[in-house]
Design a protein around this motif. Sequence first.
Motif, PDB file in Angstrom:
ATOM      1  N   ALA A 132      39.795  43.444  43.421  1.00  0.00           N
ATOM      2  CA  ALA A 132      38.495  42.865  43.080  1.00  0.00           C
ATOM      3  C   ALA A 132      38.552  41.343  43.089  1.00  0.00           C
ATOM      4  N   ASP A 133      39.655  40.775  42.576  1.00  0.00           N
ATOM      5  CA  ASP A 133      39.797  39.320  42.576  1.00  0.00           C
ATOM      6  C   ASP A 133      39.889  38.779  43.999  1.00  0.00           C
ATOM      7  N   VAL A 134      40.657  39.460  44.833  1.00  0.00           N
ATOM      8  CA  VAL A 134      40.779  39.027  46.226  1.00  0.00           C
ATOM      9  C   VAL A 134      39.421  39.101  46.916  1.00  0.00           C
ATOM     10  N   ASP A 135      38.675  40.164  46.637  1.00  0.00           N
ATOM     11  CA  ASP A 135      37.336  40.292  47.224  1.00  0.00           C
ATOM     12  C   ASP A 135      36.436  39.130  46.804  1.00  0.00           C
ATOM     13  N   ARG A 136      36.585  38.682  45.566  1.00  0.00           N
ATOM     14  CA  ARG A 136      35.765  37.561  45.085  1.00  0.00           C
ATOM     15  C   ARG A 136      36.121  36.272  45.822  1.00  0.00           C
ATOM     16  N   LEU A 137      37.388  36.066  46.092  1.00  0.00           N
ATOM     17  CA  LEU A 137      37.795  34.879  46.852  1.00  0.00           C
ATOM     18  C   LEU A 137      37.187  34.901  48.247  1.00  0.00           C
ATOM     19  N   PHE A 138      37.274  36.065  48.899  1.00  0.00           N
ATOM     20  CA  PHE A 138      36.772  36.149  50.263  1.00  0.00           C
ATOM     21  C   PHE A 138      35.240  36.156  50.306  1.00  0.00           C
ATOM     22  N   ALA A 139      34.616  36.592  49.217  1.00  0.00           N
ATOM     23  CA  ALA A 139      33.154  36.540  49.174  1.00  0.00           C
ATOM     24  C   ALA A 139      32.673  35.090  49.197  1.00  0.00           C
ATOM     25  N   VAL A 140      33.355  34.226  48.443  1.00  0.00           N
ATOM     26  CA  VAL A 140      32.999  32.806  48.447  1.00  0.00           C
ATOM     27  C   VAL A 140      33.227  32.208  49.827  1.00  0.00           C
ATOM     28  N   LEU A 141      34.370  32.525  50.424  1.00  0.00           N
ATOM     29  CA  LEU A 141      34.656  32.017  51.767  1.00  0.00           C
ATOM     30  C   LEU A 141      33.639  32.525  52.776  1.00  0.00           C
TER      31      LEU A 141
END
Length: 291
Positions: free
Chosen positions: A98-107
């Motif tokens: 979930a944290d990784v998904d949040r990083l890539f969502a911003v990108l």
Amino acid sequence: MMAAEQGAAANTLAAYRSDLVLASQALDGDLAHADAAAIARLAEGWSSLAGATVARKAAALRRFYAFLHAEGDIAVDPAAALPRPGTARRLPKVLGHADVDRLFAVLGQRTAMPQPLPGDLRLAALIELLYGSGLRASELVALPRAAVHPDRPFLILRGKGGRERLVPISDRARAAVAAWRVHVAADRAWLFPSGKGHLSRIRLYQLVKALAADAGIPPDRVSPHVLRHAFATHLLAGGADLRALQAMLGHADIATTEIYTHVDTGRLVDLVNSRHPLADAGRVDGKAARP
């Protein structure tokens, strides 16, 4: 000797040099001719330091005195007086999916703009390579401009100790690199240039932590190395072979790779329950199967 014969990395050489300079200063510049008593007094001054730091300093001095003794510059090696502290291996910090998904969502939001900023394209390429390929920070920032080929799903990397390894590059990472590389002049040597050289590791850390903050993740939980850990733990949880993971990460010793087996003990229990020859006869999670 360490550079020419052992292929030590620049960061290793810098760390050894720093430890030797500090030790020489503590011994009034007479490090090469110090006896065991002087070395013991030097080590007493390390009492407030962490065990890993003491182990590193002692290792630098052992290597130094072993070299002098082998070259015949000293008759007696005083390194026996150096401490050998135990260095317990800490479990790595881990980011969940979930944290990784949040990083890539911003990108994704930034790079989906009609005209994305070059800095955002660079950051996307950096994160894709950190999480998608498990590169070390020092390896990533020093990638040559042409290291990632658009039609080749891997690159050959020279990592710690001069060891070469084959690193897989995902389609996403290659696309992100291609989008960023159009902003890098063809005459630049590095994929991530900065000034006359390449992006520094410190700047990479700053960029990663700023992205974490924008994604609503505490910055102290995220770093380039944490993303490398995430690459390893998520691959292992997905069924990757430990030996294959060792090769991809460039670990000389598989014991270093085994640290990642802590991440999904529940999956390991399920694996034994479902795959063990006696799985039908009982459970291994402490609950006996009912007849």
